[in-house]
Design a protein around this motif. Structure first.
Motif, PDB file in Angstrom:
ATOM      1  N   GLU A 124       0.803  -1.223   0.000  1.00 45.74           N
ATOM      2  CA  GLU A 124       0.000   0.000   0.000  1.00 45.74           C
ATOM      3  C   GLU A 124       0.837   1.276   0.000  1.00 45.74           C
ATOM      4  OE1 GLU A 124      -0.097  -1.462   4.331  1.00 45.74           O
ATOM      5  OE2 GLU A 124       0.562  -2.118   2.365  1.00 45.74           O
ATOM      6  N   GLU A 125       2.114   1.209   0.446  1.00 42.43           N
ATOM      7  CA  GLU A 125       3.062   2.324   0.358  1.00 42.43           C
ATOM      8  C   GLU A 125       2.518   3.611   0.991  1.00 42.43           C
ATOM      9  OE1 GLU A 125       6.065   2.168  -0.627  1.00 42.43           O
ATOM     10  OE2 GLU A 125       6.303   0.489  -2.012  1.00 42.43           O
ATOM     11  N   VAL A 126       1.959   3.512   2.189  1.00 46.67           N
ATOM     12  CA  VAL A 126       1.470   4.695   2.889  1.00 46.67           C
ATOM     13  C   VAL A 126       2.633   5.323   3.650  1.00 46.67           C
ATOM     14  CG1 VAL A 126      -0.063   5.555   4.706  1.00 46.67           C
ATOM     15  CG2 VAL A 126      -0.879   3.828   3.088  1.00 46.67           C
ATOM     16  N   ARG A 173      -7.450   7.029   0.699  1.00 48.82           N
ATOM     17  CA  ARG A 173      -7.744   6.497  -0.640  1.00 48.82           C
ATOM     18  C   ARG A 173      -7.576   7.582  -1.699  1.00 48.82           C
ATOM     19  NH1 ARG A 173     -12.573   2.068  -0.630  1.00 48.82           N
ATOM     20  NH2 ARG A 173     -11.666   1.842  -2.702  1.00 48.82           N
ATOM     21  N   ARG A 174      -7.950   8.794  -1.359  1.00 48.75           N
ATOM     22  CA  ARG A 174      -7.800   9.887  -2.319  1.00 48.75           C
ATOM     23  C   ARG A 174      -6.329  10.250  -2.539  1.00 48.75           C
ATOM     24  NH1 ARG A 174      -7.088  15.189  -2.953  1.00 48.75           N
ATOM     25  NH2 ARG A 174      -6.552  15.505  -0.758  1.00 48.75           N
ATOM     26  N   LEU A 175      -5.545  10.190  -1.461  1.00 46.96           N
ATOM     27  CA  LEU A 175      -4.153  10.614  -1.531  1.00 46.96           C
ATOM     28  C   LEU A 175      -3.228   9.561  -2.122  1.00 46.96           C
ATOM     29  CD1 LEU A 175      -3.839  12.262   2.007  1.00 46.96           C
ATOM     30  CD2 LEU A 175      -3.826  13.470  -0.180  1.00 46.96           C
ATOM     31  N   ASN A 176      -3.559   8.285  -1.949  1.00 45.85           N
ATOM     32  CA  ASN A 176      -2.612   7.213  -2.250  1.00 45.85           C
ATOM     33  C   ASN A 176      -3.304   6.152  -3.107  1.00 45.85           C
ATOM     34  OD1 ASN A 176      -1.137   4.679  -1.935  1.00 45.85           O
ATOM     35  ND2 ASN A 176       0.090   5.762  -0.405  1.00 45.85           N
ATOM     36  N   LYS A 224      -5.705  -1.369  -2.924  1.00 42.84           N
ATOM     37  CA  LYS A 224      -5.792  -2.473  -1.966  1.00 42.84           C
ATOM     38  C   LYS A 224      -7.119  -2.453  -1.207  1.00 42.84           C
ATOM     39  CE  LYS A 224      -1.597  -3.723  -2.973  1.00 42.84           C
ATOM     40  NZ  LYS A 224      -1.277  -2.628  -3.921  1.00 42.84           N
ATOM     41  N   ARG A 225      -7.725  -1.266  -1.092  1.00 37.50           N
ATOM     42  CA  ARG A 225      -8.990  -1.149  -0.360  1.00 37.50           C
ATOM     43  C   ARG A 225     -10.198  -1.407  -1.260  1.00 37.50           C
ATOM     44  NH1 ARG A 225     -11.435  -1.301   2.690  1.00 37.50           N
ATOM     45  NH2 ARG A 225     -12.377   0.658   3.359  1.00 37.50           N
ATOM     46  N   HIS A 226     -10.011  -1.562  -2.552  1.00 43.77           N
ATOM     47  CA  HIS A 226     -11.124  -1.746  -3.482  1.00 43.77           C
ATOM     48  C   HIS A 226     -12.008  -2.913  -3.042  1.00 43.77           C
ATOM     49  CE1 HIS A 226     -13.366  -1.639  -7.183  1.00 43.77           C
ATOM     50  NE2 HIS A 226     -13.061  -2.898  -7.465  1.00 43.77           N
ATOM     51  N   ARG A 227     -13.244  -2.613  -2.765  1.00 46.46           N
ATOM     52  CA  ARG A 227     -14.231  -3.602  -2.325  1.00 46.46           C
ATOM     53  C   ARG A 227     -13.776  -4.394  -1.093  1.00 46.46           C
ATOM     54  NH1 ARG A 227     -16.705  -6.098  -8.019  1.00 46.46           N
ATOM     55  NH2 ARG A 227     -17.434  -4.089  -8.845  1.00 46.46           N
ATOM     56  N   ASP A 228     -12.888  -3.810  -0.328  1.00 47.90           N
ATOM     57  CA  ASP A 228     -12.384  -4.449   0.908  1.00 47.90           C
ATOM     58  C   ASP A 228     -11.699  -5.790   0.641  1.00 47.90           C
ATOM     59  OD1 ASP A 228     -13.573  -2.297   2.089  1.00 47.90           O
ATOM     60  OD2 ASP A 228     -15.176  -3.436   3.074  1.00 47.90           O
ATOM     61  N   LEU A 229     -11.227  -5.993  -0.562  1.00 46.46           N
ATOM     62  CA  LEU A 229     -10.723  -7.322  -0.910  1.00 46.46           C
ATOM     63  C   LEU A 229      -9.372  -7.616  -0.267  1.00 46.46           C
ATOM     64  CD1 LEU A 229     -11.741  -7.541  -4.669  1.00 46.46           C
ATOM     65  CD2 LEU A 229     -12.828  -8.642  -2.692  1.00 46.46           C
ATOM     66  N   ALA A 230      -8.435  -6.674  -0.350  1.00 45.49           N
ATOM     67  CA  ALA A 230      -7.093  -6.921   0.196  1.00 45.49           C
ATOM     68  C   ALA A 230      -6.916  -6.291   1.563  1.00 45.49           C
ATOM     69  CB  ALA A 230      -6.024  -6.388  -0.768  1.00 45.49           C
ATOM     70  N   LEU A 231      -7.465  -5.080   1.734  1.00 39.77           N
ATOM     71  CA  LEU A 231      -7.355  -4.381   3.009  1.00 39.77           C
ATOM     72  C   LEU A 231      -8.749  -4.113   3.561  1.00 39.77           C
ATOM     73  CD1 LEU A 231      -4.610  -1.620   2.513  1.00 39.77           C
ATOM     74  CD2 LEU A 231      -4.391  -3.807   3.681  1.00 39.77           C
ATOM     75  N   ALA A 232      -8.908  -4.416   4.828  1.00 39.54           N
ATOM     76  CA  ALA A 232     -10.163  -4.101   5.513  1.00 39.54           C
ATOM     77  C   ALA A 232     -10.166  -2.623   5.896  1.00 39.54           C
ATOM     78  CB  ALA A 232     -10.286  -4.971   6.755  1.00 39.54           C
ATOM     79  N   PRO A 233     -11.329  -2.057   6.221  1.00 36.83           N
ATOM     80  CA  PRO A 233     -11.360  -0.682   6.725  1.00 36.83           C
ATOM     81  C   PRO A 233     -10.493  -0.539   7.970  1.00 36.83           C
ATOM     82  CG  PRO A 233     -13.569  -1.442   6.193  1.00 36.83           C
ATOM     83  CD  PRO A 233     -12.677  -2.648   6.109  1.00 36.83           C
ATOM     84  N   PRO A 234      -9.986   0.651   8.217  1.00 35.72           N
ATOM     85  CA  PRO A 234      -9.094   0.834   9.375  1.00 35.72           C
ATOM     86  C   PRO A 234      -9.811   0.625  10.700  1.00 35.72           C
ATOM     87  CG  PRO A 234      -9.603   2.937   8.337  1.00 35.72           C
ATOM     88  CD  PRO A 234     -10.120   1.884   7.434  1.00 35.72           C
TER      89      PRO A 234
END
Length: 495
Positions: free
Chosen positions: A359-361, A428-431, A437-447
Motif C-alpha cells: 500500500e506504500e502509505v 484512498r484519495r491521496l494514495n 488495496k482497499r477496493h471492495r475491501d478485498l485486500a485491506l479491511a477498513p481501518p
C-alpha cells in the motif's frame, strides 16, 4: 538575504563548492585516506568510491569519534558536543558528533538566514525589539567520553549561541536546559508570562503544552492577551498539519515558518510564507544526494545528484557533512516540488511507513488524512500511531488492514466511526496504492480505530526516557511493537 538568493540562483555551483570543501578538509582523516580523497575528485567518482551508510553501518567509525579519537571522520580533535537522537524505530539512542564547523557553518548560519527571512517577510513584528521563546531539550555528560557533552541538538545549539542571539532569546539557559520536563514547563511558563514574546520557536507537540500552561497562569483564553505583539511561530520536527487548527485557536493572528533541522544538520527552511515547500540549503556545509525509494533494499544502492532529481518523486535523503558524516542515509524521505529553485516537502521516514500489503502509505499521507478526519469530525488530534493488522493464519476470509491509535486534544469525535471513515476516504484519495488495496475491501479491511485516554503518548515517551525536546512517537511502522505498547498503556490508563 544574499546567501538565500545565491542558493536559489546558483544551486549546482553551490553544491560543487561544498563537495570540494568537504573532500579537501577530510583528505588527511582515516576515512579520507581509506577512500582516496584527493584534489580533483569529482562527484561521480566520489559516489562510486564511498558507500552509502546507515547509522548502524557507520557506527564503528562514529564510535571511535565519540570515544575521543581524533582525525577519524573529520580533521582535528574529536568534538566535545555529541547530538543525541532518540532514534525513531527503537528505544536505543543514536549519537552523532557535532563539530564546530557544523555548529557555526550549518546550524548557526541557517539560523541567521531564517532570522533574515522573518525580518524580511514580517517587518512590522519588530522581532529584534522583543523576545523569541525557544523550547528545546537538554544535555549532560556523554556516555562515551569523559569531557564530552551529549544531548538534543536544540540544547547544544542553545548552549553555544552567540551573545547577540542569546539577548533575543527567552527563557534563560538555566531554565531552558532543565532535564525534568514537568518542572521545566512550569518554571518556563512562569518566567515568560510577563515577557515581551514576539516569536515562538520549537516543536509543536511540546509548545502546545507550554502555551496552555501560560494561558492558565495568565487567566487568558488566547495568547494575544498575554503577549500582544506575538506574531510568528518557527516550527519543525513534526508535520504541522494536525496542529494548525489548535494553534489558530491559541493565537488567531499567528504566522508560521517551517524549518527542517535534525541532529545530522539544518537542511532546509520555508523561504516563502503560505507555501508548504522548503528551500534546500545548498551552501551550508552539506552535500546532498537522493536515493530513489526502490533502491533502499538494493545491495549497492544508487543515489542521484541534485541535478538528476525528478519533480514529484520521493527520495531518501543522503548527506555528506562537515560533521564527518559521509554518504549518510539520514532516514528521512523528501519529495521535490520545484527544481527552480530546489524545494522539497518531507514525506516521511525510510523506516516509518506502512507497506505490509503493497500500500506504500508514507507519513505525509497519514498526517494529511488524520488532519482531514479531525476537521471533518470537529476534533483536534494530539498524536497518533498506526501499524498493520496482518492476515490471520488458517482463516480463509482473513484480510489485512491498518490499526490506528489516536489521542485527542479535548473531547474525542462524537462518532469514532465517522472519524475512521474520513481517515480511510482521504487516504484512498491521496494514495492510489492504498486505494487499490482497499477496493471492495478485498485486500485491506477498513481501518480499526482506538481512542486513547489523554496522556497516553506522554506516558509512552516518559517510560522510554524520551519525554521533552524533539522526541516524538513514531507515526507509522510495519512492526506492531509501538502500537501494542501504546494500546497497553492506554488500557492501563483507562482502568
Amino acid at each position: 538575504m544574499p546567501r538565500v538568493e545565491r542558493v536559489r540562483r546558483e544551486p549546482l555551483a553551490a553544491q560543487a563548492a561544498v563537495l570540494r570543501y568537504l573532500l579537501g578538509r577530510a583528505r588527511g582523516t582515516e576515512w579520507g585516506r581509506r577512500y582516496g580523497y584527493a584534489p580533483g575528485l569529482g562527484a561521480a567518482t566520489f559516489a562510486v568510491r564511498v558507500p552509502i551508510s546507515t547509522y548502524e553501518q557507520l557506527y564503528p567509525e562514529l564510535e571511535k569519534v565519540l570515544r575521543g579519537q581524533p582525525g577519524v571522520l573529520w580533521p582535528g580533535p574529536a568534538p566535545r558536543w555529541q547530538a543525541r537522537s532518540s532514534g525513531t524505530t527503537n528505544a536505543r539512542s543514536k549519537y552523532l558528533p557535532l563539530t564546530p564547523e557544523a555548529l557555526h557553518h550549518n546550524h548557526y548560519r541557517a539560523g541567521r538566514d531564517m532570522l533574515a527571512l522573518a525580518l524580511h517577510h514580517y517587518p512590522a513584528l519588530g522581532i529584534m525589539q522583543g523576545k523569541t521563546l525557544s523550547l528545546g531539550g537538554t544535555h549532560g555528560p556523554s556516555p562515551f567520553a569523559g569531557r564530552a557533552r551529549a544531548g538534543d541538538v536544540s540544547a547544544l545549539i542553545m548552549q553555544g549561541l552567540p551573545g547577540w542571539a542569546e539577548i533575543l532569546r527567552t527563557p534563560p539557559l538555566e531554565l531552558a536546559l532543565l532535564d525534568e520536563w514537568e518542572d521545566k514547563i512550569e518554571r518556563i511558563a512562569r518566567h515568560v508570562l510577563r515577557q515581551d514574546v514576539r516569536v515562538l520557536a520549537g516543536v509543536p507537540t511540546w509548545m502546545v503544552v507550554l502555551l496552555r500552561r501560560v494561558l492558565a497562569l495568565g487567566g487568558a483564553t488566547q495568547l494575544e492577551e498575554v503577549w500582544p505583539r506575538l506574531g510568528l511561530f518557527l516550527h519543525g520536527a513534526v508535520a504541522f498539519g494536525p496542529y494548525q487548527e489548535l494553534f489558530g485557536e491559541l493565537a488567531p493572528s499567528l504566522r508560521y515558518l517551517e524549518i527542517y533541522n535534525a541532529s545530522e544538520g539544518y537542511f532546509a527552511l520555508q523561504d516563502e510564507p503560505g507555501s508548504a515547500d522548503l528551500l534546500l540549503l545548498l551552501d551550508h556545509g552539506i552535500y546532498y544526494e537522493f536515493l530513489p525509494l526502490d533502491q533502499l533494499e538494493s545491495a549497492i544502492p544508487q543515489a542521484v545528484p541534485l541535478e538528476a532529481v525528478q519533480l514529484g518523486a520521493s527520495y531518501a535523503l543522503v548527506v555528506s557533512t562537515n560533521a564527518g558524516l559521509w554518504r549518510y542515509l539520514v532516514g528521512d524521505t523528501v519529495r521535490f516540488t520545484s527544481v527552480r529553485p530546489y524545494r522539497v516537502r518531507i514525506t516521511g521516514r525510510t523506516k516509518h511507513f506502512l507497506n505490509a500489503f503493497g500500500e506504500e502509505v508514507v507519513v505525509e499521507n497519514a498526517e494529511a488524512a488524520v488532519a482531514f478526519a479531525a476537521r471533518a469530525t470537529g476534533v483536534q488530534v494530539r498524536d497518533f500511531t498506526a501499524a498493520p493488522v496482518y492476515f490471520a493464519a488458517g482463516v480463509a476470509a482473513s484480510r489485512g488492514g491498518h490499526e490506528w491509535a489516536v489521542e485527542f486534544n479535548g473531547p474525542p469525535p462524537p462518532s469514532p466511526a465517522a472519524f475512521a471513515q474520513a481517515l480511510d476516504a482521504e487516504l484512498r484519495r491521496l494514495n492510489s496504492d492504498y486505494d487499490a488495496k482497499r477496493h471492495r475491501d478485498l485486500a485491506l479491511a477498513p481501518p480499526r480505530l482506538h481512542l486513547l485516554p489523554p496522556g497516553t503518548f506522554e506516558a509512552w515517551l516518559r517510560q522510554r526516557g524520551r519525554l521533552g525536546g524533539q522526541r516524538k512517537v513514531p507515526r507509522l511502522g510495519n512492526s506492531r511493537q509501538v502500537l501494542e505498547e501504546v494500546l497497553a498503556l492506554g488500557k492501563v490508563a483507562s482502568e
